[in-house]
Every structure is written in C-alpha cells, then in structure tokens.
Scaffold this active site. Sequence first.
Site, PDB file in Angstrom:
ATOM      1  N   ARG A  79     -33.968   6.648  -3.254  1.00 21.68           N
ATOM      2  CA  ARG A  79     -34.389   7.568  -3.881  1.00 21.68           C
ATOM      3  C   ARG A  79     -35.095   7.401  -5.155  1.00 21.68           C
ATOM      4  O   ARG A  79     -35.929   8.187  -5.780  1.00 21.68           O
ATOM      5  CB  ARG A  79     -33.203   8.710  -4.267  1.00 21.68           C
ATOM      6  CG  ARG A  79     -32.318   8.868  -3.329  1.00 21.68           C
ATOM      7  CD  ARG A  79     -31.397   9.991  -3.521  1.00 21.68           C
ATOM      8  NE  ARG A  79     -31.950  11.328  -3.713  1.00 21.68           N
ATOM      9  CZ  ARG A  79     -32.016  11.904  -5.035  1.00 21.68           C
ATOM     10  NH1 ARG A  79     -31.480  11.348  -6.149  1.00 21.68           N
ATOM     11  NH2 ARG A  79     -32.699  12.916  -5.300  1.00 21.68           N
ATOM     12  N   TYR A  90     -28.126  11.387   0.419  1.00 18.81           N
ATOM     13  CA  TYR A  90     -29.473  10.975   0.610  1.00 18.81           C
ATOM     14  C   TYR A  90     -29.553   9.407   0.145  1.00 18.81           C
ATOM     15  O   TYR A  90     -30.476   8.794  -0.150  1.00 18.81           O
ATOM     16  CB  TYR A  90     -30.745  11.790   0.244  1.00 18.81           C
ATOM     17  CG  TYR A  90     -30.735  13.046   0.579  1.00 18.81           C
ATOM     18  CD1 TYR A  90     -31.030  13.585   1.880  1.00 18.81           C
ATOM     19  CD2 TYR A  90     -30.200  14.228  -0.191  1.00 18.81           C
ATOM     20  CE1 TYR A  90     -31.218  14.837   2.174  1.00 18.81           C
ATOM     21  CE2 TYR A  90     -30.238  15.498  -0.037  1.00 18.81           C
ATOM     22  CZ  TYR A  90     -30.409  15.786   1.431  1.00 18.81           C
ATOM     23  OH  TYR A  90     -30.530  17.175   1.672  1.00 18.81           O
ATOM     24  N   CYS A 116     -39.058  -7.074  -1.560  1.00 20.15           N
ATOM     25  CA  CYS A 116     -40.298  -7.474  -2.187  1.00 20.15           C
ATOM     26  C   CYS A 116     -41.412  -6.160  -2.138  1.00 20.15           C
ATOM     27  O   CYS A 116     -42.125  -6.299  -1.244  1.00 20.15           O
ATOM     28  CB  CYS A 116     -40.751  -8.545  -1.110  1.00 20.15           C
ATOM     29  SG  CYS A 116     -39.810  -9.987  -0.978  1.00 20.15           S
ATOM     30  N   GLU A 117     -41.082  -5.504  -2.970  1.00 22.02           N
ATOM     31  CA  GLU A 117     -41.869  -4.427  -3.568  1.00 22.02           C
ATOM     32  C   GLU A 117     -41.793  -4.142  -4.963  1.00 22.02           C
ATOM     33  O   GLU A 117     -40.691  -4.253  -5.367  1.00 22.02           O
ATOM     34  CB  GLU A 117     -41.313  -3.214  -2.899  1.00 22.02           C
ATOM     35  CG  GLU A 117     -41.317  -3.143  -1.102  1.00 22.02           C
ATOM     36  CD  GLU A 117     -42.831  -2.940  -0.565  1.00 22.02           C
ATOM     37  OE1 GLU A 117     -43.620  -2.445  -1.215  1.00 22.02           O
ATOM     38  OE2 GLU A 117     -42.929  -3.035   0.469  1.00 22.02           O
ATOM     39  N   GLU A 119     -26.609  26.098   4.230  1.00 23.41           N
ATOM     40  CA  GLU A 119     -26.621  25.016   4.729  1.00 23.41           C
ATOM     41  C   GLU A 119     -26.633  23.814   3.398  1.00 23.41           C
ATOM     42  O   GLU A 119     -27.733  22.852   3.309  1.00 23.41           O
ATOM     43  CB  GLU A 119     -28.011  24.602   5.149  1.00 23.41           C
ATOM     44  CG  GLU A 119     -28.136  25.612   6.420  1.00 23.41           C
ATOM     45  CD  GLU A 119     -29.541  25.668   6.976  1.00 23.41           C
ATOM     46  OE1 GLU A 119     -30.493  24.955   6.474  1.00 23.41           O
ATOM     47  OE2 GLU A 119     -29.834  26.049   8.142  1.00 23.41           O
ATOM     48  N   PRO A 120     -25.648  23.552   2.539  1.00 27.05           N
ATOM     49  CA  PRO A 120     -25.750  22.802   1.457  1.00 27.05           C
ATOM     50  C   PRO A 120     -25.621  21.275   1.979  1.00 27.05           C
ATOM     51  O   PRO A 120     -24.683  21.013   2.926  1.00 27.05           O
ATOM     52  CB  PRO A 120     -24.706  23.242   0.584  1.00 27.05           C
ATOM     53  CG  PRO A 120     -23.456  24.003   1.492  1.00 27.05           C
ATOM     54  CD  PRO A 120     -24.271  24.576   2.670  1.00 27.05           C
ATOM     55  N   GLY A 121     -26.356  20.259   1.462  1.00 25.46           N
ATOM     56  CA  GLY A 121     -25.826  19.070   1.757  1.00 25.46           C
ATOM     57  C   GLY A 121     -25.658  18.276   0.542  1.00 25.46           C
ATOM     58  O   GLY A 121     -24.418  17.918   0.142  1.00 25.46           O
TER      59      GLY A 121
HETATM   60  N1  LLP Z   1     -31.588  23.165   5.063  1.00 26.51           N
HETATM   61  C1  LLP Z   1     -32.854  22.613   5.171  1.00 26.51           C
HETATM   62  C2  LLP Z   1     -33.664  23.421   6.259  1.00 26.51           C
HETATM   63  C3  LLP Z   1     -33.223  21.473   4.557  1.00 26.51           C
HETATM   64  O1  LLP Z   1     -34.505  21.192   4.726  1.00 26.51           O
HETATM   65  C4  LLP Z   1     -32.647  20.805   3.772  1.00 26.51           C
HETATM   66  C5  LLP Z   1     -32.795  19.617   3.058  1.00 26.51           C
HETATM   67  C6  LLP Z   1     -31.227  21.039   3.539  1.00 26.51           C
HETATM   68  C7  LLP Z   1     -30.910  22.517   4.194  1.00 26.51           C
HETATM   69  C8  LLP Z   1     -30.065  20.498   2.601  1.00 26.51           C
HETATM   70  O2  LLP Z   1     -30.670  20.543   1.214  1.00 26.51           O
HETATM   71  P1  LLP Z   1     -29.580  20.208  -0.014  1.00 26.51           P
HETATM   72  O3  LLP Z   1     -28.609  21.196  -0.122  1.00 26.51           O
HETATM   73  O4  LLP Z   1     -29.112  18.768   0.422  1.00 26.51           O
HETATM   74  O5  LLP Z   1     -30.427  20.261  -0.960  1.00 26.51           O
HETATM   75  N2  LLP Z   1     -34.122  13.230   0.701  1.00 26.51           N
HETATM   76  C9  LLP Z   1     -34.256  14.288  -0.543  1.00 26.51           C
HETATM   77  C10 LLP Z   1     -33.718  15.504  -0.322  1.00 26.51           C
HETATM   78  C11 LLP Z   1     -34.644  15.909   0.965  1.00 26.51           C
HETATM   79  C12 LLP Z   1     -34.074  17.293   1.311  1.00 26.51           C
HETATM   80  C13 LLP Z   1     -34.461  17.690   2.852  1.00 26.51           C
HETATM   81  N3  LLP Z   1     -34.049  19.075   3.261  1.00 26.51           N
HETATM   82  C14 LLP Z   1     -33.695  13.533  -1.968  1.00 26.51           C
HETATM   83  O6  LLP Z   1     -32.951  12.508  -2.042  1.00 26.51           O
HETATM   84  O7  LLP Z   1     -33.591  14.162  -2.839  1.00 26.51           O
END
Ligand code: LLP
Length: 413
Positions: free
Chosen positions: A309, A370, A341-342, A270-272
């Site tokens: 972030r 993100y 304003c923070e 599940e890469p994002g």
């Molecule tokens: N799968 C699950 C269950 C997750 O909770 C997440 C991210 C992913 C996959 C995707 O993870 P990635 O490959 O993107 O690392 N907002 C934060 C990151 C929060 C991630 C939450 N879960 C930031 O900007 O660094």
Amino acid sequence: MFNSSIRRTAGHLFCDDIRVADIVAEVGTPVYIYSLKRALENYERIRAAFAPLDAHVHFSAKANGSLAVLRALVGAGAGIDAVSGGEVYLALKAGASAENIVFAGVGKTMYELYFAVQQNIGWINLENAREAELLNSIALTAGKTMRVSVRLNPEVHAQTHPHIATGHGGAKFGMTADAVLALYARRAEFPALRFEGLHIHIGSQLGDVEATCRAAQAAVDLARALPTVNTIDIGGGFPVAYKPDAAMPDVSAFAGALAPILAGYQVLLEPGRSIIADAGLLVTRVLYLKEQGGAAQVIVDAGMTDLLRPALYDAYHAIVPVYEANPDAPRRQVNVVGPVCETTDVLARGREIPPVAPNDYLALLTAGAYGMAMSSNYNARPRPPEVVVEPDGKTWRIARRRESWDDLVALES
Ligand code: LLP
C-alpha cells in the site's frame, strides 16, 4: 491506529491479551497478526448500525482472504463478497453458504460463471450485457435461474485516492444508468436471470458520507424504473483512521444518512477494510541503519512485497516499536525502507519515530486489510506467516505458515 485490541501496556505492544513480542519470539518476522476479536467487533458495529435497514453484511474477501478470518466472520453470520472464482472457492471453504455469497467482478470468465451457477451462488453482480447473455445461457443449460444485481456506475466522484475510486463515468466498473435501462428492457431474452438487485460501489476509504448518499440516491432513482428490483447492494468503502489524528465519519453516520434513502429496499453491504484493517498489524525487524545524503534510512525485513500500500498509493501506516522503554525519548525523522530492489520500496517516508537499533521490532498498524492480500513473491521473497489471536483474546495460533524457499519453486517443472 491503537484501539481496544491493539494497544500498549507498560511499554509492550499487545494484540488483545497477547504480547506481540511473544508471538514474534516464536514465529519470527515479518509476520502478520490479526485480532479476531477486533474483526468481530467491527463486524458487529457495522451490523448494528445498519440493523434498522435490516441490511445483510457480506465481508469483502479481497481485503483479507485468510480462511481463519473468513471462518470467524462467517461464524458470526456474515456473508462473503467475492470477486473471482478463487474467492468464491475460499468463501465456500470457510463455510459460507452459497446463498450468502455475492459474486462481483468486472471480468468474470465463462468458467467462473459456470462454477457460480453450479454452486448456486446467491447473487451474481453483472457488469455488462455480454455477461448477462453468457450467464443466462449457462444457467439455462443447467436448468437453473440465477438472482442478479446489475452494477450501476452512478457517475459520482468519491473523495479518495484516485487509484481506489471506481464510481466515475470513465471507470471500467459498472454500467451507466442508460446501459442498465437498456439491459433491463431486454430481460425477456434472459429467462434464467432474475433481475432483483442494483449494485453500487463508488470507491474505498470514502471520507465523504454525502457522495455515498448521492450514489445510493442514484441507485434508488433507477430502481424505481425497474419493477422487479427489490434489493440495493451499496458495496463497501467505509473508511478507517490510519493516522492518529484522522477524523473519519463513523459507520453510524453512513447508516443514519443512508436509512431514509434506502427505505423499502433490502440492503446488502460489502465492507472489507472497515472490518479487518485495524484488527491487523505487520511486525518487522530492523536490519540496518544507514545515514547518507542527508537522510536516515531504517532498513527493515518487511517490504513492498509484504505490504504494497505505501508503494502503490503512498498510503500511510503508523509505525510503532513493539517495545518502547521510554515514550518520551526524542523522535527522529527517518525513512523506513524494505529490502526490495525498487526505489518505491519505502514503508514510511520522513517519519518521526523513536530511536531504533538493529534487531528492534517495529509494527506497522492498521495493516489487516489489503496487506497480505496484495503481497507477492517479487525478489523471490517468501510471503510472511499469518497469526490469529482467537476471539477469546487469550490464545493465538499460526493460521498460515511462513512460505519457504521450496514453496517458491514448488509449481515449477
Ligand atoms: N465491494 C466492491 C465492489 C469493491 O470493489 C470493494 C473494494 C469492496 C466492496 C470493499 O471495499 P472496502 O470496504 O474494503 O473499502 N487495495 C486498495 C483498496 C481496493 C478496494 C477495491 N474494491 C487499498 O489497499 O486501499
């Protein structure tokens, strides 16, 4: 930072073959720009690295929910990892087949579960026993059986920012091994659920292959006690280099180390971030310069409402000029700050950047993940538009227009 798509030629910042300045001249600032080419290459690199495990990649829509991005990845064969009914809806809108959607989330509502059952979503990742009861009764009523993974909290501490670590025992995510075993022992009570998977995700921006391996090993050890489980979903978390000198383990290092552990199981990923972060940038315009109290502030038209972030995690995003006439010009230490304003509305603190003047454009790099996804309308600030440079690298379009002041009040009655 820079890569094959986001690069500088003759002083100009490019997104593939398009000059960033040309987009900005038409669309204004702040604006998010994504290289679909880079996103697809990142996807392909991950897919290829994990090909020996016959893994299936589900892009994590929470990182970037732009339909244009989702459509491109779905078109290339990716599934989608969704964490809300809204994200399931986005995934379906983007053309993902229901079967290729993984639906996770620590607090799914009854309606969200109902929607997932109606749509025949491929995998539901369960996070507690009550959720199993609820899903079972909804599926029974619908006359369906649903395939589920149980999310294991492997009680592994990941080396990452504490706000994005999820795998330790005290976190709200997943179930401890004992709780998974107890739920599994009750499976005869859930005739509408097929317990075929275990899910883990120990955190995001993981610098540490070894911690991921320990978590995967914990999942496999547990799976051996669960005879119907044939699939391990190892979540996301592959890191990206936000800083020019950052040495992060490559995705092939993860794949190589995980292969022997996961052998024999169907693997889901599940890469994002690792797909979309370095494909995106946020361009902003310098409004004012201010010097007082021994500090130099560069006040720009993007802020924490556009890119949260830095304010939330103290995250580092490289900031570079959109046009740089003289790369050897002496750098100055400044704070790059937004208009919100923070006090925490600081995009970069004490950063060495080339000299800038009002109306110059700056780009925050590695902002595709993100970024827009966590944007808000705080201070009644319209969200920025999203531009995509198409996979051919030669054409671009506005995938989401800039919000207007009318949009800000459109839902009020
Ligand atoms: N799968 C699950 C269950 C997750 O909770 C997440 C991210 C992913 C996959 C995707 O993870 P990635 O490959 O993107 O690392 N907002 C934060 C990151 C929060 C991630 C939450 N879960 C930031 O900007 O660094």
